[in-house]
Design a protein around this motif. Structure first.
Motif, PDB file in Angstrom:
ATOM      1  N   ARG A  39      50.289  82.370  -2.502  1.00 17.71           N
ATOM      2  CA  ARG A  39      50.338  83.329  -1.390  1.00 17.71           C
ATOM      3  C   ARG A  39      48.952  83.658  -0.821  1.00 17.71           C
ATOM      4  N   ARG A  40      47.929  82.918  -1.177  1.00 16.67           N
ATOM      5  CA  ARG A  40      46.575  83.320  -0.795  1.00 16.67           C
ATOM      6  C   ARG A  40      46.334  83.264   0.716  1.00 16.67           C
ATOM      7  N   ALA A  41      47.160  82.548   1.459  1.00 17.31           N
ATOM      8  CA  ALA A  41      46.966  82.438   2.902  1.00 17.31           C
ATOM      9  C   ALA A  41      47.700  83.530   3.678  1.00 17.31           C
ATOM     10  N   ALA A  42      48.148  84.583   2.986  1.00 12.32           N
ATOM     11  CA  ALA A  42      48.929  85.626   3.661  1.00 12.32           C
ATOM     12  C   ALA A  42      48.146  86.286   4.788  1.00 12.32           C
ATOM     13  N   ALA A  43      46.879  86.628   4.548  1.00 11.63           N
ATOM     14  CA  ALA A  43      46.092  87.304   5.577  1.00 11.63           C
ATOM     15  C   ALA A  43      45.879  86.386   6.779  1.00 11.63           C
ATOM     16  N   LEU A  44      45.715  85.108   6.520  1.00 11.57           N
ATOM     17  CA  LEU A  44      45.561  84.151   7.612  1.00 11.57           C
ATOM     18  C   LEU A  44      46.832  84.116   8.466  1.00 11.57           C
ATOM     19  N   VAL A 102      66.036  92.558  -8.813  1.00 13.77           N
ATOM     20  CA  VAL A 102      65.639  91.780  -7.643  1.00 13.77           C
ATOM     21  C   VAL A 102      64.455  90.921  -8.079  1.00 13.77           C
ATOM     22  N   PRO A 103      64.682  89.637  -8.348  1.00 14.63           N
ATOM     23  CA  PRO A 103      63.617  88.803  -8.933  1.00 14.63           C
ATOM     24  C   PRO A 103      62.648  88.267  -7.876  1.00 14.63           C
ATOM     25  N   ALA A 104      62.127  89.176  -7.050  1.00 14.23           N
ATOM     26  CA  ALA A 104      61.185  88.773  -6.000  1.00 14.23           C
ATOM     27  C   ALA A 104      59.770  88.757  -6.570  1.00 14.23           C
ATOM     28  N   LEU A 105      59.568  87.977  -7.616  1.00 10.60           N
ATOM     29  CA  LEU A 105      58.294  88.000  -8.328  1.00 10.60           C
ATOM     30  C   LEU A 105      57.188  87.285  -7.557  1.00 10.60           C
ATOM     31  N   ALA A 106      57.576  86.554  -6.514  1.00  6.36           N
ATOM     32  CA  ALA A 106      56.590  85.955  -5.610  1.00  6.36           C
ATOM     33  C   ALA A 106      56.960  86.282  -4.167  1.00  6.36           C
ATOM     34  N   GLY A 107      57.642  87.408  -3.959  1.00  7.62           N
ATOM     35  CA  GLY A 107      58.085  87.806  -2.635  1.00  7.62           C
ATOM     36  C   GLY A 107      59.486  87.310  -2.334  1.00  7.62           C
ATOM     37  N   LEU A 108      60.015  87.749  -1.193  1.00  7.32           N
ATOM     38  CA  LEU A 108      61.329  87.322  -0.722  1.00  7.32           C
ATOM     39  C   LEU A 108      61.153  86.264   0.359  1.00  7.32           C
ATOM     40  N   ALA A 109      61.834  85.140   0.201  1.00 10.21           N
ATOM     41  CA  ALA A 109      61.779  84.076   1.206  1.00 10.21           C
ATOM     42  C   ALA A 109      62.920  84.275   2.199  1.00 10.21           C
ATOM     43  N   ALA A 110      63.531  83.176   2.645  1.00 14.04           N
ATOM     44  CA  ALA A 110      64.614  83.270   3.617  1.00 14.04           C
ATOM     45  C   ALA A 110      65.762  84.103   3.033  1.00 14.04           C
ATOM     46  N   ARG A 150      59.654  88.171   3.458  1.00  9.88           N
ATOM     47  CA  ARG A 150      58.846  89.335   3.116  1.00  9.88           C
ATOM     48  C   ARG A 150      58.011  89.009   1.886  1.00  9.88           C
ATOM     49  N   GLY A 151      56.888  88.374   2.132  1.00 15.22           N
ATOM     50  CA  GLY A 151      56.010  88.005   1.032  1.00 15.22           C
ATOM     51  C   GLY A 151      55.382  89.195   0.351  1.00 15.22           C
ATOM     52  N   ASP A 152      55.391  90.366   1.012  1.00 17.01           N
ATOM     53  CA  ASP A 152      54.785  91.565   0.441  1.00 17.01           C
ATOM     54  C   ASP A 152      55.699  92.265  -0.549  1.00 17.01           C
ATOM     55  N   VAL A 153      57.000  91.981  -0.509  1.00 18.94           N
ATOM     56  CA  VAL A 153      57.945  92.640  -1.417  1.00 18.94           C
ATOM     57  C   VAL A 153      57.773  92.082  -2.822  1.00 18.94           C
ATOM     58  N   ARG A 154      57.841  92.956  -3.802  1.00 20.10           N
ATOM     59  CA  ARG A 154      57.751  92.532  -5.193  1.00 20.10           C
ATOM     60  C   ARG A 154      59.056  92.861  -5.916  1.00 20.10           C
ATOM     61  N   GLY A 155      59.251  92.255  -7.068  1.00 15.20           N
ATOM     62  CA  GLY A 155      60.493  92.408  -7.799  1.00 15.20           C
ATOM     63  C   GLY A 155      60.708  93.806  -8.337  1.00 15.20           C
ATOM     64  N   SER A 156      61.961  94.079  -8.709  1.00 17.46           N
ATOM     65  CA  SER A 156      62.273  95.387  -9.283  1.00 17.46           C
ATOM     66  C   SER A 156      63.389  95.264 -10.304  1.00 17.46           C
ATOM     67  N   LEU A 157      63.351  96.153 -11.279  1.00 15.57           N
ATOM     68  CA  LEU A 157      64.426  96.342 -12.249  1.00 15.57           C
ATOM     69  C   LEU A 157      64.809  97.813 -12.184  1.00 15.57           C
ATOM     70  N   THR A 158      66.040  98.101 -11.802  1.00 18.85           N
ATOM     71  CA  THR A 158      66.482  99.485 -11.705  1.00 18.85           C
ATOM     72  C   THR A 158      67.769  99.675 -12.508  1.00 18.85           C
ATOM     73  N   GLY A 159      68.086 100.935 -12.759  1.00 15.42           N
ATOM     74  CA  GLY A 159      69.296 101.255 -13.514  1.00 15.42           C
ATOM     75  C   GLY A 159      69.133 101.119 -15.008  1.00 15.42           C
ATOM     76  N   LEU A 160      67.893 101.125 -15.482  1.00 14.21           N
ATOM     77  CA  LEU A 160      67.639 100.979 -16.919  1.00 14.21           C
ATOM     78  C   LEU A 160      67.977 102.271 -17.664  1.00 14.21           C
TER      79      LEU A 160
END
Length: 519
Positions: free
Chosen positions: A103-108, A326-334, A338-348
C-alpha cells in the motif's frame, strides 16, 4: 485435450506450483517451492525477486523430475500486480518486488484524485495502490530511475528467455493499458509520471515468446497469463455465465463479459480476461485482499496451528457466538476501494472461544464474496449460473459451506485446487499447437464437491446485515475516501438490500456501492 505434455508454472504470492499436464493422464508431475514475502509496518509487502525466479525453476524442475517424461512447451502464470525495477542488460533486479498487497503508493494515488475518472475510463481500473502503475510510479519517485520498471512476469520471462514481453491480460492489471485499443496509454503514462518509460511488448497469451533452458532441456515458452484469469479460463471454458472465486492469499472473483470492453458502475474492475489468437475476452474482477493471509494472521496469534485446523477449531462451536470479523487487514478492495479501512473484531465476550473467531473469519470472507457476486449480477443483469471455487482454502468444508449459506447458491469446488496452473497449461498448449481449439485444450470441468445452502434466506440476510453494518461503521470512522481510496464510494460500504437467493438485484446505490447479496 490433445498433444504432448506441457509444464504449467503458477508463480504466486507465497509460493510457486508447477504441474506437468498430460492430455490423456492429467497431472503426471508436480513441484512446489515456497516464497516468503515480507509484511512490514505501514502496509508494505515486499519479496526478493531472486526468490521468485528461483522458486519457478525449482518447482518446474521438481515437476519434470516426478513426471519423468519430455514436455512440449511451458506456460507461466504470474501474480499480476507485483512490480520491480531491473536492468534489461544483465537481468539483475534493482529493487525488491513490491507485492500486489503493498500500500505504499497510497499517497501518490491521492494526488491523482482529479484524474481518477479519466484514468478509470481509459484503463477500466480505479486509481488504487493494488494495481501496478502506482507502485511503478512510487519506485521511480522514491527508489531508482535506472533500468526498466515492470510487472514481475516481464522480468521472469526475460530471465527465462531473454524476451521483453507481457501478455495482454497482465498488461491490463497495470492501470496503463487502453481498454479499447489494448495498447499502452500515453495519457495514463503521463498522469503516473511514467511517460518515456520503456515498456514490454504486449503479446497474445498464446504467443511463443522464446526458448528457456532453465528447467534442463530447451523448451518453448508458449503461454503467458495472469493468475486469476488463468483460473477463470480453466473454470468457465464450458460455461461463459459461470463465475469463479479463487480462495488463496486473497479471494478473487471473476466472471466473463464477452469480446467488448466493459466499463463498470458497481465498484468491480472491468478488464481483459485473455487475448487468444488475436481475439479478446473481457471480464469482471473483484478482490478480497486478505483470506489465507488472514488465516496466517490468526495462526501467528496462536488461534490456529494452520489452515488445516480451520474445520477442527471452527467445528467446536455451532455459530460465531455474536462475533463479527471484518478481515480488512490490508484494507477493503472491490466494491468499496477503501484502502484506509482496517480490520475489526466486535462482539467479543468472556465466553468467546477460538472456534468463534474462526467461524467469524469464515463469515467475514464469505460475506465479501457475496457482495462481489451481487456486483457481478448487477453488471451482467443476471446471477451467475454457478460459483466455481478453487484455491488452497477450498479444502475447508467450513468455509465452503459458509459461502454457500450466505450466497444462497451452490458452490462447486474444483476437482483440483490448482485451476491457475490448469488454465495456463491450456494456454501453453494453444500456443504450441495453432490448430488446437480452446474446448479441446481445457480439461473438462468436474467439481469434486458441491455445497448447497443449509440455512434460510432470512437467516443469511440477517448474518450479512450484521457484517455490512460493521463495514459501514468502520468506513464512517475513517471518513469518505481515505488514503489511496481510488475513487471509493462516498460512504465506503455496501448497503441496502437485495436478499440472497435467485433473481435480479434492486440496483446500485449512489456512488458505486453494491447492494446486498444475490437474490
Amino acid at each position: 485435450m490433445t498433444g504432448g505434455p506441457v509444464l504449467a508454472v503458477d508463480q504466486g504470492t507465497s509460493g510457486t506450483k508447477a504441474l506437468v499436464l498430460c492430455p490423456k493422464r492429467g497431472v503426471i508431475g508436480s513441484g512446489t517451492a515456497p516464497v516468503r514475502p515480507r509484511y512490514l509496518p505501514g502496509g508494505l509487502v515486499e519479496a526478493d525477486p531472486r526468490e521468485l525466479y528461483d522458486s519457478v525453476v525449482a518447482a518446474g524442475r521438481a515437476a519434470l523430475a516426478e513426471a519423468g517424461t519430455r514436455v512440449v512447451a511451458v506456460g507461466l502464470a504470474n501474480q499480476g500486480e507485483t512490480v520491480l525495477a531491473w536492468d534489461p542488460a544483465t537481468g539483475e533486479p534493482l529493487t525488491d518486488a513490491l507485492v500486489w498487497q503493498d500500500r505504499r503508493a497510497a499517497a501518490l494515488c491521492d494526488e491523482l484524485a482529479l484524474h481518477q475518472d479519466e484514468l478509470r475510463h481509459i484503463t477500466g481500473l480505479p486509481v488504487d495502490p493494488y494495481f501496478a502503475a502506482p507502485k511503478m510510479a512510487w519506485i521511480r519517485r522514491h527508489a531508482t530511475g535506472a533500468g526498466v520498471v515492470t510487472t514481475s512476469d516481464a522480468w521472469l520471462v526475460h530471465r527465462l528467455t531473454g524476451a521483453f514481453v507481457t501478455d495482454a491480460a497482465t498488461a491490463g492489471r497495470t492501470g496503463l493499458l487502453d481498454l479499447d485499443t489494448l495498447a499502452w496509454s500515453g495519457a495514463a503514462l503521463d498522469h503516473y509520471g511514467l511517460g518515456g518509460e520503456r515498456l514490454p511488448r504486449i503479446v497474445d497469451c498464446d504467443t511463443p515468446v522464446g526458448t528457456t533452458r532453465a528447467f534442463g532441456p530447451p523448451l518453448p515458452l508458449t503461454g503467458l497469463l495472469v493468475d486469476q484469469q488463468a483460473a477463470l479460463l480453466a473454470q468457465s471454458a464450458d460455461d461463459a455465465a459461470a463465475a469463479k472465486c479463487t480462495y488463496g492469499t486473497g479471494a478473487f472473483l471473476l466472471a466473463r463479459t464477452g469480446p467488448a470492453p466493459h466499463r463498470t458502475t458497481s465498484g468491480l474492475v472491468g478488464c481483459v480476461a485473455w487475448r487468444l489468437r488475436g481475439r479478446v475476452t473481457h471480464c469482471l474482477d473483484g478482490q478480497v485482499y486478505t483470506v489465507a493471509s488472514a488465516v496466517r494472521w490468526l495462526t501467528d496469534l496462536g488461534v490456529l496451528t494452520g489452515a488445516g485446523e480451520i474445520d477442527t477449531v471452527g467445528g467446536t462451536v455451532a455459530d460465531t457466538g455474536g462475533v463479527t470479523f471484518v478481515p480488512a487487514l490490508a484494507g477493503l478492495a472491490a466494491p468499496w476501494w477503501r484502502g484506509d479501512v482496517r480490520g475489526s473484531l466486535t462482539g467479543l465476550g468472556l465466553d468467546t472461544t477460538r472456534g468463534h473467531l474462526v467461524r467469524a473469519l469464515c463469515e467475514g470472507i464469505a460475506a465479501q464474496v457475496v457482495d462481489l457476486t451481487a456486483a457481478v449480477t448487477a453488471e451482467r443483469g443476471a446471477p451467475p449460473t454457478a460459483l466455481r471455487a478453487d484455491g488452497g482454502l477450498t479444502r475447508s468444508a467450513l468455509l465452503m459451506q459458509t459461502q454457500a449459506d450466505l450466497l444462497q447458491l451452490p458452490v462447486e469446488v474444483a476437482a483440483s485446487p490448482d485451476a491457475t496452473a490448469l488454465g495456463v497449461g491450456a494456454v501453453a498448449r494453444l500456443g504450441h499447437d495453432p490448430h488446437l481449439t480452446l474446448d479441446r485444450a481445457v480439461p473438462r470441468w468436474k467439481p469434486s464437491a458441491v455445497y448447497e445452502p443449509r440455512i434460510s434466506r432470512d437467516e443469511a440476510e440477517t448474518r450479512l446485515a450484521r457484517f455490512r453494518a460493521e463495514v459501514a461503521s468502520l468506513a464512517g470512522r475513517t471518513g469518505p475516501g481515505g488514503t489511496g481510496s481510488g475513487g471509493a464510494v462516498p460512504d465506503g460500504a455496501v448497503s441496502g438490500g437485495v436478499a440472497p437467493g435467485g433473481g435480479t438485484p434492486s440496483g446500485v446505490v449512489p456512488g458505486g456501492a453494491v447492494p446486498g447479496g444475490v437474490r
